[in-house]
Scaffold this motif. Structure first.
Motif, short mmCIF file in Angstrom:
data_model
loop_
_atom_site.label_atom_id
_atom_site.label_comp_id
_atom_site.label_asym_id
_atom_site.label_seq_id
_atom_site.Cartn_x
_atom_site.Cartn_y
_atom_site.Cartn_z
N LEU A 1 -79.63 24.75 -23.38
CA LEU A 1 -78.30 24.24 -23.74
C LEU A 1 -77.54 23.74 -22.52
N ILE A 2 -77.65 24.46 -21.41
CA ILE A 2 -77.01 23.99 -20.17
C ILE A 2 -77.60 22.66 -19.74
N GLU A 3 -78.92 22.58 -19.81
CA GLU A 3 -79.59 21.33 -19.44
C GLU A 3 -79.14 20.17 -20.33
N THR A 4 -79.02 20.44 -21.63
CA THR A 4 -78.61 19.40 -22.57
C THR A 4 -77.22 18.88 -22.26
N LEU A 5 -76.28 19.78 -21.99
CA LEU A 5 -74.92 19.35 -21.65
C LEU A 5 -74.90 18.57 -20.34
N GLY A 6 -75.67 19.03 -19.38
CA GLY A 6 -75.73 18.31 -18.11
C GLY A 6 -76.29 16.91 -18.28
N ASN A 7 -77.27 16.76 -19.15
CA ASN A 7 -77.86 15.44 -19.40
C ASN A 7 -76.87 14.48 -20.07
N GLU A 8 -75.84 15.03 -20.70
CA GLU A 8 -74.79 14.19 -21.30
C GLU A 8 -73.75 13.77 -20.28
N GLY A 9 -73.92 14.18 -19.03
CA GLY A 9 -72.96 13.84 -17.98
C GLY A 9 -71.77 14.78 -17.92
N ILE A 10 -71.87 15.92 -18.60
CA ILE A 10 -70.78 16.90 -18.63
C ILE A 10 -70.87 17.81 -17.41
N ASP A 11 -69.72 18.12 -16.81
CA ASP A 11 -69.65 19.04 -15.68
C ASP A 11 -69.93 20.45 -16.21
N ILE A 12 -71.06 21.03 -15.83
CA ILE A 12 -71.48 22.34 -16.34
C ILE A 12 -71.21 23.47 -15.35
N SER A 13 -70.42 23.20 -14.31
CA SER A 13 -70.17 24.22 -13.29
C SER A 13 -69.39 25.41 -13.85
N GLY A 14 -68.70 25.23 -14.97
CA GLY A 14 -67.92 26.32 -15.56
C GLY A 14 -68.68 27.15 -16.57
N ILE A 15 -69.99 26.91 -16.71
CA ILE A 15 -70.79 27.68 -17.67
C ILE A 15 -71.45 28.85 -16.94
N ALA A 16 -71.16 30.07 -17.38
CA ALA A 16 -71.71 31.27 -16.75
C ALA A 16 -72.85 31.83 -17.60
N LYS A 17 -73.79 32.51 -16.95
CA LYS A 17 -74.84 33.23 -17.65
C LYS A 17 -74.50 34.71 -17.62
N VAL A 18 -74.64 35.37 -18.78
CA VAL A 18 -74.30 36.79 -18.87
C VAL A 18 -75.54 37.60 -19.26
N LYS A 19 -75.58 38.82 -18.79
CA LYS A 19 -76.68 39.73 -19.11
C LYS A 19 -76.35 40.52 -20.37
N ASN A 20 -77.38 41.03 -21.00
CA ASN A 20 -77.27 41.98 -22.13
C ASN A 20 -76.78 41.37 -23.44
N LEU A 21 -76.53 40.07 -23.47
CA LEU A 21 -76.19 39.41 -24.72
C LEU A 21 -76.99 38.11 -24.82
N PRO A 22 -77.50 37.80 -26.00
CA PRO A 22 -78.25 36.55 -26.15
C PRO A 22 -77.32 35.35 -26.24
N THR A 23 -77.85 34.20 -25.98
CA THR A 23 -77.11 32.96 -26.25
C THR A 23 -76.74 32.91 -27.73
N GLY A 24 -75.57 32.39 -28.04
CA GLY A 24 -75.13 32.31 -29.43
C GLY A 24 -76.04 31.43 -30.27
N ILE A 25 -76.18 31.80 -31.53
CA ILE A 25 -76.97 30.96 -32.44
C ILE A 25 -76.18 30.75 -33.73
N ALA A 26 -76.52 29.68 -34.43
CA ALA A 26 -75.99 29.43 -35.76
C ALA A 26 -77.17 29.16 -36.68
N SER A 27 -77.27 29.95 -37.73
CA SER A 27 -78.32 29.75 -38.72
C SER A 27 -77.74 28.90 -39.85
#
Length: 298
Positions: A73-99
């Protein structure tokens, strides 16, 4: 010369797990689906991508887990030209999903598991204050903690930023923040919840939201279009007639396009028309970010 707005989106990032089926199963029932896709999503990320594709400079504040979904997801946003410097990675929780289940009539049913989105804390804002200072416009939703959203609204307004609020999913929040919000963008269900009314007349619903403190109100009503206030008038722009196959991210497409058009110098009426066109294109395609149009398409 067209202005290139600087837009900061503070919000959610999800991986959408999309199942295409003729219908949604009933409780206890198993049916065979027609297709399955993993598509980048999350209301915040969708709106950021929509704005970037419309020509805005975009930065993002959010969180993902330390997993393969987060990396992608970080890679995808970066490929859109979006500044991704404000995206943090956190431990002990998965990336959000939508089913998401999309049925044969293009309706969708969604279960969101927020995961790492719950860790978009006030501290993240202050760790990325340079992005808040950099932007002209801040866009917010409610798929991240409410206290973070409120702090961002107040802090952004102190710094003279235009605040765009898309309170989805609706939560109870302090009405004292209404005065800080420049544009409220909601669907009819969200509008009724915020206004605490069962009013079916959408023009009166816009008026009610203005009465309780919002300056500019836009209510999206699906295939019926959009109602909004302009000066002392309530205007209606109908939706375009298209062959809809998936309504996922139509609202996010609307928000990102409206914000970019407005920030680029369009008046409210023209910005809404652009957003309606973008949303119409979005519903003819499957998925969230995969369905978002580019500027030259509208």
């Amino acid at each position: 010369m067209t202005i290139k707005p600087k837009i900061l989106v503070v919000g959610s990032i999800n991986m959408d797990l999309v199942t295409i089926a003729k219908r949604t199963p009933t409780i206890g029932e198993t049916i065979i689906g027609e297709d399955f896709k993993m598509i980048p999503g999350g209301k915040g990320a969708n709106q950021a991508v929509a704005a970037a594709r419309m020509g805005a400079e975009v930065a993002f504040i959010g969180t993902v887990g330390e997993d393969i979904y987060g990396e992608r997801l970080i890679e995808t946003l970066g490929n859109e030209g979006i500044d991704i410097s404000g995206i943090a990675k956190v431990k002990n929780l998965p990336t959000g999903i939508a089913s998401i289940i999309v049925d044969g009539k293009a309706n969708n049913s969604i279960i969101v598991v927020p995961g790492a989105n719950l860790m978009v804390q006030v501290e993240n804002l202050y760790a990325n204050m340079e992005l808040i200072d950099w932007c002209d416009i801040i866009v917010l939703q409610l798929e991240i903690p409410l206290e973070t959203v409120i702090e961002c609204i107040i802090e952004g307004k102190k710094r003279g930023k235009t605040i765009i609020f898309n309170p989805a999913p609706v939560q109870s929040f302090d009405k004292s923040i209404f005065k800080y919000i420049d544009y409220l963008i909601v669907n009819e269900i969200e509008a009724k919840q915020i206004a605490e009314t069962d009013e079916e007349d959408y023009s009166k619903l816009v008026e009610k939201l203005i009465e309780i403190g919002f300056k500019n109100v836009l209510i999206t009503i699906g295939e019926k279009g959009v109602l909004f206030n302009e000066e002392d008038e309530i205007k209606h722009i109908p939706a375009l007639k298209v062959n809809a196959i998936d309504t996922t991210a139509a609202g996010d497409s609307f928000v990102g396009t409206f914000v970019t058009s407005l920030g680029s110098g369009a008046n409210k009426n023209n910005a809404v028309q652009n957003a309606v066109r973008a949303a119409a294109i979005t519903v003819t395609r499957v998925g969230a970010q995969s369905s978002l149009p580019y500027k030259d398409e509208i």
